[in-house]
Design an enzyme around this catalytic site. Structure first.
Site, PDB file in Angstrom:
ATOM      1  N   HIS A 375      10.026 -13.346   3.541  1.00 14.21           N
ATOM      2  CA  HIS A 375       8.578 -13.949   3.620  1.00 14.21           C
ATOM      3  C   HIS A 375       8.509 -15.251   2.675  1.00 14.21           C
ATOM      4  CE1 HIS A 375       3.937 -13.873   3.955  1.00 14.21           C
ATOM      5  NE2 HIS A 375       4.628 -14.389   5.240  1.00 14.21           N
ATOM      6  N   GLU A 487      -3.248  -9.724  14.520  1.00 16.22           N
ATOM      7  CA  GLU A 487      -3.724  -9.614  13.055  1.00 16.22           C
ATOM      8  C   GLU A 487      -5.374  -9.654  13.220  1.00 16.22           C
ATOM      9  OE1 GLU A 487      -1.809 -12.872  10.950  1.00 16.22           O
ATOM     10  OE2 GLU A 487      -3.100 -14.246  11.906  1.00 16.22           O
TER      11      GLU A 487
HETATM   12  C1  NOJ Z   1      -1.219 -15.110   8.252  1.00 21.37           C
HETATM   13  C2  NOJ Z   1      -0.117 -14.566   9.078  1.00 21.37           C
HETATM   14  O1  NOJ Z   1      -0.230 -14.770  10.161  1.00 21.37           O
HETATM   15  C3  NOJ Z   1       0.204 -13.183   8.535  1.00 21.37           C
HETATM   16  O2  NOJ Z   1       1.178 -12.705   9.597  1.00 21.37           O
HETATM   17  C4  NOJ Z   1       0.501 -13.287   7.269  1.00 21.37           C
HETATM   18  O3  NOJ Z   1       0.649 -11.821   6.740  1.00 21.37           O
HETATM   19  C5  NOJ Z   1      -0.361 -13.913   6.309  1.00 21.37           C
HETATM   20  N1  NOJ Z   1      -0.510 -15.012   6.719  1.00 21.37           N
HETATM   21  C6  NOJ Z   1       0.009 -14.115   4.876  1.00 21.37           C
HETATM   22  O4  NOJ Z   1       1.252 -14.637   4.947  1.00 21.37           O
HETATM   23 CA    CA Z   2      -1.995 -16.359  11.381  1.00 27.79          CA
END
Ligand code: NOJ
Ligand code: CA
Length: 680
Positions: A375, A487
């Site tokens: 990541h 999310e």
């Molecule tokens: C937004 C992203 O959509 C999400 O998947 C991620 O965990 C966070 N940013 C932090 O990078």
């Molecule tokens: Ca996002």
């Protein structure tokens, strides 16, 4: 010769020129190109003899040169045809047919003091059109500083549009609006429309390379014009010498399935430039993720830090036990403390937090046959990221990490860079701000993809530039976010709404794979807020929203608490031989039949909006003469997203053949999934 032709054409201007025409292979679509009385190049699209796109102008304005619009003549035309099939390394279908007729018209400016030309290459497929501008090298204009593209899309009939606004702070992460076509303001593409005569349209672009993303601005009535994402350098696009723009594409069909099954944007991209890409493996993953998104754990230092060595090992054990290839680990690296989304200056892409040992975790993963999913969150600070890009990628490569999720969390227009020349060092005083889909960020994504490819690493950007089919050219560009993902369901009750997923299928998903992150089986976000989904819909998402890397997004404890659903998630492929939309309407519901690329199994399923409905699904996509054992995960009789009954799920096992149909009730906010395995 050029000038002779120009003057012949000029003489002809007095009497109207015969329009140049090109038809689709099946003859239903016809595109005309010509210049109008003022010498403005235009195109027009007819379907079955009726106008779909009325006369629409073409041209450019520049920040340092005269507008390219009036006083053109048709200088020459050239024709070509193509019918071929190519193989995708991974995707919704293995083989893609590219069957089109092409007409290129070169328009030449007929002013005394200028000698400029413009070629429009038009490709007409049975399911839509694509055209691009080709600008030649011109000593009188060695650098094209494009202030705006004047490309119009004049929709001939009223209809309904599904769209999200462009130029808004939240990038592409919005709930779609459904409005009359003549009520759209400025929209991102893909934008989808259904005209009053039932014609389905989707406007987008293909092969967005070294150029700004195109927005669509409604001028008046149903007439739209391209609006390029801005740049901090003045001109929206700066190109030296000869160049081609991205293709402007319009999918055109009778039904919603014609839009979903069209491959014109992929066909308009260049073939694979990376050679053998067998190292790009479609697969599923879990992650240390939902805990931070739903605010139970933290990315940065705290007693609730998500990415600890101990937790990572627990997730690796679970992945090994259940056959998940990957474990995403976010928040392992220094830089998340404080307001991490504010500027991204603090991010290190090589240093881990004291309670997380990347080398140890990677070695543990290797010993268990699991891959870490890396990541790189940048908070949009690409200056900081580009400085460390080589080191960050090298570190992951050295540890056998071959997928990286990247992130560009920043307000739209808030990408931090310094100079068009990425090698120039930069500090706070020299910062520039760019758009997520401006030319500078488009260049940045390409740099990351190419650097990652050198190290056999696949990339999945969040807060990306929109997808324009570049996965064909760079198959390590496996997925992106680029829309409002799962999310959002963590952050408020019914945050995405039940119609969001069936709308995504016909809008965002027309551009390419999305890392939506399905599989939140306990249907709860932060403070236990409910998700507008039944349990069965979380499974249907694996069939409705395609990605070659599919997450099972929930906590491992929750996945383990749903053994039957986990059985489906473990089985469902992330790579298909065939994909068909067998039932669906834009924004309402979407049911797919997909055939596994690596077996004879078929999968059926998808997602519903808030309206309960019963569908009788044809099974004629299955192999004739084969008897299948079908296992079904479907909404329970009382299931609805509105109450705790959202958890109610029903299972059944059936024997089915291609001659049967299957009747299923979809709950409000529901969905279903079916696995069909041929009988021995
Ligand atoms: C937004 C992203 O959509 C999400 O998947 C991620 O965990 C966070 N940013 C932090 O990078
Ligand atoms: Ca996002």
């Amino acid at each position: 010769m050029k000038h002779l032709l120009a003057s012949i054409a000029l003489t002809a201007l007095a009497t109207p020129l015969a329009a140049a025409e090109v038809a689709s292979p099946d003859g239903r679509l016809v595109v005309e190109m010509n210049v109008d009385g003022g010498g403005v190049p235009f195109y027009r699209v007819l379907r079955d003899g009726e106008e779909v796109i009325a006369e629409s102008d073409l041209g450019f304005t520049f920040s340092d040169a005269q507008t390219m619009r009036r006083n053109f003549v048709v200088e020459s035309e050239a024709r070509a045809s193509h019918d071929g099939t190519w193989e995708q390394p991974w995707g919704e279908r293995r083989f893609v047919r590219d069957n089109h007729n092409e007409l290129s018209v070169t328009f030449r400016e007929s002013r005394d003091n200028s000698d400029r030309a413009l070629t429009v290459r038009m490709r007409v497929f049975d399911d839509g059109i694509g055209f691009r501008y080709e600008l030649p090298e011109n000593p009188a204009q060695p650098v094209y500083n494009i202030a705006e593209e004047l490309t119009e899309f004049h929709i001939a009939k009223p209809g309904t549009a599904w769209w999200i606004p462009s130029g808004d702070w939240n990038r592409y992460e919005m709930v779609y609006q459904e409005t009359p076509v003549d009520a759209v303001s400025v929209a991102h593409t893909p934008i989808t429309m259904r005209l009053e005569d039932g014609t389905h349209l989707s406007f987008h672009e293909a092969a967005l390379v070294d150029y700004s993303g195109m927005w669509l601005r409604r001028m008046e009535g149903q007439r739209f014009r391209a609006m390029l994402a801005p740049s901090s350098r003045g001109a929206k696009v700066v190109r030296t010498g000869a160049f081609n723009t991205p293709w402007r594409t319009i999918r055109i069909g009778d039904a919603a399935s014609d839009l979903v099954e069209s491959d014109i944007d992929l066909n308009l991209n260049e073939p694979n430039k990376l050679g053998d890409v067998s190292w790009v493996e479609p697969a599923k993953y879990i992650g240390i993720w939902w805990g931070m998104i739903s605010n139970r754990w933290t990315w940065g230092t705290s007693e609730r830090h998500g990415a600890t060595t101990a937790r990572a090992k627990k997730y690796i054990d679970f992945a090994a036990e259940h056959g998940f290839r990957g474990v995403l680990i976010e928040g392992w690296n220094i830089g998340w403390d404080g307001n991490w989304f504010d500027n991204g200056r603090e991010f290190s892409f090589t240093q881990d937090y004291p309670d997380f040992d990347l080398e140890e975790v990677a070695a543990y993963a290797k010993s268990k046959g699991v891959r870490i999913v890396g990541h790189h969150e940048t908070s949009g600070n690409i200056a900081n990221y580009e400085k460390q890009l080589g080191d960050g990628l090298d570190l992951y490569e050295s540890l056998g990490i071959d997928w990286i999720k990247t992130g560009y969390v920043a307000d739209a227009g808030g990408i931090v860079t310094c100079n068009a020349d990425i090698s120039v060092p930069c500090d706070e005083d020299t910062e520039l701000f760019e758009w997520h889909d401006g030319q500078r960020q488009v260049q940045h994504h390409q740099l990351v993809i190419e650097e990652a490819a050198k190290r056999k690493i696949a990339i999945n950007p969040h807060e990306p530039v929109k997808d324009t089919g570049l996965r064909r050219t760079y198959p390590n560009w496996v997925a992106r976010e680029g829309a409002r993902g799962q999310e959002y369901n963590a952050w408020g009750p019914f945050n995405n709404g039940p119609e969001h997923d069936p709308t995504l299928v016909y809008t965002r998903m027309l551009s390419g794979p999305m890392d939506y992150t399905p599989g939140v089986l306990d249907l709860k976000g932060e403070n236990d807020v409910p998700i507008a989904s039944t349990l069965a819909k979380q499974l249907g998402l694996y069939l409705a929203i395609y990605s070659p890397i599919q997450m099972a997004a929930d906590f491992i404890e929750s996945l383990a608490a749903h053994p039957k659903e986990l059985e489906f998630i473990k089985a469902v492929p992330a790579d298909w031989a065939e994909s068909k939309l067998i039932a669906g309407e834009v924004g309402d519901y979407a049911i797919f039949a997909r055939k596994d690329r690596n077996s004879e199994d078929w999968y059926l399923g998808g997602v519903n909006d808030a309206t309960e409905r019963t569908l009788e699904l044809p099974l004629d996509t299955l192999e004739p003469g084969v008897t299948y054992t079908a296992t079904v995960w479907k909404d329970g009789p009382d299931a609805t997203y509105l109450t705790e009954k959202r958890h109610e799920i029903a299972y059944e096992t059936l024997t089915l053949t291609a001659e049967d149909s299957y009747t299923v009730r979809l709950a409000p906010g529901g969905g279903f999934a079916m696995r069909l395995v041929p009988r021995e």
